[in-house]
Design an enzyme around this catalytic site. Structure first.
Site, PDB file in Angstrom:
ATOM      1  N   LYS A  45      12.199   3.475   3.156  1.00  0.00           N
ATOM      2  CA  LYS A  45      12.037   4.790   2.504  1.00  0.00           C
ATOM      3  C   LYS A  45      11.016   5.623   3.268  1.00  0.00           C
ATOM      4  O   LYS A  45      10.169   5.089   4.003  1.00  0.00           O
ATOM      5  CB  LYS A  45      11.606   4.635   1.047  1.00  0.00           C
ATOM      6  CG  LYS A  45      10.325   3.824   0.796  1.00  0.00           C
ATOM      7  CD  LYS A  45       9.034   4.590   0.869  1.00  0.00           C
ATOM      8  CE  LYS A  45       7.812   3.767   0.468  1.00  0.00           C
ATOM      9  NZ  LYS A  45       6.526   4.323   0.860  1.00  0.00           N
ATOM     10  N   ASP A  75       6.682  -0.004  -5.699  1.00  0.00           N
ATOM     11  CA  ASP A  75       7.752   0.780  -5.066  1.00  0.00           C
ATOM     12  C   ASP A  75       9.150   0.301  -5.439  1.00  0.00           C
ATOM     13  O   ASP A  75      10.147   0.952  -5.126  1.00  0.00           O
ATOM     14  CB  ASP A  75       7.655   0.648  -3.537  1.00  0.00           C
ATOM     15  CG  ASP A  75       6.690   1.655  -2.942  1.00  0.00           C
ATOM     16  OD1 ASP A  75       6.291   2.578  -3.666  1.00  0.00           O
ATOM     17  OD2 ASP A  75       6.354   1.491  -1.769  1.00  0.00           O
TER      18      ASP A  75
HETATM   19  O1  C5P Z   1       2.271  -2.383  -5.930  1.00  0.00           O
HETATM   20  P1  C5P Z   1       1.946  -2.666  -4.528  1.00  0.00           P
HETATM   21  O2  C5P Z   1       1.863  -4.121  -4.224  1.00  0.00           O
HETATM   22  O3  C5P Z   1       2.799  -1.930  -3.547  1.00  0.00           O
HETATM   23  O4  C5P Z   1       0.486  -2.050  -4.318  1.00  0.00           O
HETATM   24  C1  C5P Z   1      -0.414  -2.483  -3.342  1.00  0.00           C
HETATM   25  C2  C5P Z   1      -1.784  -1.954  -3.711  1.00  0.00           C
HETATM   26  O5  C5P Z   1      -1.816  -0.523  -3.606  1.00  0.00           O
HETATM   27  C3  C5P Z   1      -2.182  -2.246  -5.143  1.00  0.00           C
HETATM   28  O6  C5P Z   1      -2.824  -3.484  -5.250  1.00  0.00           O
HETATM   29  C4  C5P Z   1      -3.113  -1.097  -5.471  1.00  0.00           C
HETATM   30  O7  C5P Z   1      -4.410  -1.369  -4.955  1.00  0.00           O
HETATM   31  C5  C5P Z   1      -2.556   0.057  -4.656  1.00  0.00           C
HETATM   32  N1  C5P Z   1      -1.680   0.939  -5.477  1.00  0.00           N
HETATM   33  C6  C5P Z   1      -2.276   1.797  -6.392  1.00  0.00           C
HETATM   34  N2  C5P Z   1      -1.467   2.616  -7.142  1.00  0.00           N
HETATM   35  C7  C5P Z   1      -0.126   2.606  -7.010  1.00  0.00           C
HETATM   36  C8  C5P Z   1       0.473   1.738  -6.077  1.00  0.00           C
HETATM   37  C9  C5P Z   1      -0.340   0.922  -5.320  1.00  0.00           C
HETATM   38  O8  C5P Z   1      -3.499   1.842  -6.531  1.00  0.00           O
HETATM   39  N3  C5P Z   1       0.631   3.401  -7.760  1.00  0.00           N
END
Ligand code: C5P
Length: 306
Positions: A11, A142
């Site tokens: 994406k 995501d």
């Molecule tokens: O959800 P994902 O594993 O992709 O997120 C990685 C890190 O990015 C999370 O641990 C968080 O610190 C940050 N994040 C966030 N807010 C979001 C998505 C991700 O703070 N909406």
């Protein structure tokens, strides 16, 4: 049963605003994402026992950053499906990795969502998409986006998805600097804006947008923070902004950057320039995806266990 293959698309974030820091450590977002034709391929073959055997094949110098085992997003998605249904199916899995990791291109999330959707059909598990989505949300922020057809506005943690229709032909040149970035640390360093921007105007204009129109709306709140962590992105962005692209930006939390083009030939000519002037960067030419990749069920003679 032979091999069956699913495409798992990267994406790009055309717009990304961080609207709020949440109590659970995550952030509320307002983001518009689009799937591209830059895809990983995931091959599955049902085994006669209950084991999971996985191999990863890397393309174009992708490092060894992708785990090949229970912490891989594909494997984690399989585990969730087995636990949810109580069916201990065994699988051979070959992940053909083209999407660079730590790039802001959603490769791991896409792999997991594609696995959930595809195996649900292949193995006739008959889980409704709401349950698949709930499983996906356990794996990352995501994931939910990859359940949309081609493009979507995502709000909340990223899990509130409003689908958008396919845009007419748009081309992208994606440029990946040598080092990737960790999403968590970019979010940690981010000063949250007191006057957040909204993607409402972009979504309102969406159907009428060409490359120039998209370029007018490009925005990414994380860009300055990521640039501070990865100075190698600066010349990449500068070169993309001086190129034939209608506009350029970083995707997600980086470090991949992209230019938006109206034609394949413009993007392709710029790719040649980047290859000669910035040979340390990986470059990918991609179009906006026009179909739902996880429906691309077919047997594959291409995948070989490595
Ligand atoms: O959800 P994902 O594993 O992709 O997120 C990685 C890190 O990015 C999370 O641990 C968080 O610190 C940050 N994040 C966030 N807010 C979001 C998505 C991700 O703070 N909406």
């Amino acid at each position: 049963m032979g091999w069956s293959t699913v495409l798992s698309p990267a994406k790009l974030n055309l717009f990304l605003e961080v609207t709020k820091r949440r109590d659970d450590g995550f952030h509320d977002l307002d983001t518009v994402m689009i799937k591209t034709t830059l895809c990983d391929r995931i091959g599955f073959r049902v085994r006669n026992d209950d084991r999971i055997c996985m191999a990863v094949r890397h393309w174009e110098g992708e490092g060894q950053a992708i785990p090949v085992g229970p912490s891989n997003q594909v494997w984690r998605a399989v585990d969730l499906l087995r636990n949810k249904t109580g069916r201990l199916f065994g699988l051979d899995i070959v992940l053909d990795k083209r999407i660079p990791s730590r790039a802001g291109l959603g490769g791991g999330s896409s792999n997991a969502a594609s696995t959930l959707l595809f195996l649900n059909r292949l193995l006739e598990l008959e889980l409704p998409s709401s349950e698949l989505m709930a499983l996906a949300n356990q794996l990352g922020s995501d994931q939910a986006f990859f359940f949309a057809r081609t493009a979507a506005r995502c709000e909340g943690r990223g899990d509130r998805v409003t689908p958008l229709p396919t845009l007419p032909r748009l081309w992208f040149l994606i440029v990946m600097p040598p080092a990737g970035l960790d999403t968590g640390s970019v979010f940690r360093d981010l000063p949250v804006s007191t006057t957040p921007k909204s993607s409402q105007e972009l979504c309102h204009d969406w159907r009428s947008l060409d490359a120039r129109g998209v370029a007018r709306h490009l925005f990414n709140r994380l860009e300055a923070t990521s640039l501070a962590r990865s100075p190698a992105m600066r010349p990449v962005l500068k070169a993309l902004r001086l190129s034939r692209a209608a506009g350029a930006q970083m995707s997600g939390s980086g470090s991949a950057c992209f230019g938006v083009y109206a034609t394949h030939s413009q993007a392709s000519r710029d790719r040649s320039l980047f290859r000669s002037r910035m040979p340390h960067c990986r470059t990918y030419l991609a179009a906006a995806a026009a179909l739902l990749p996880h429906r691309a069920l077919r047997t594959s003679p291409v995948l070989q266990e490595s």
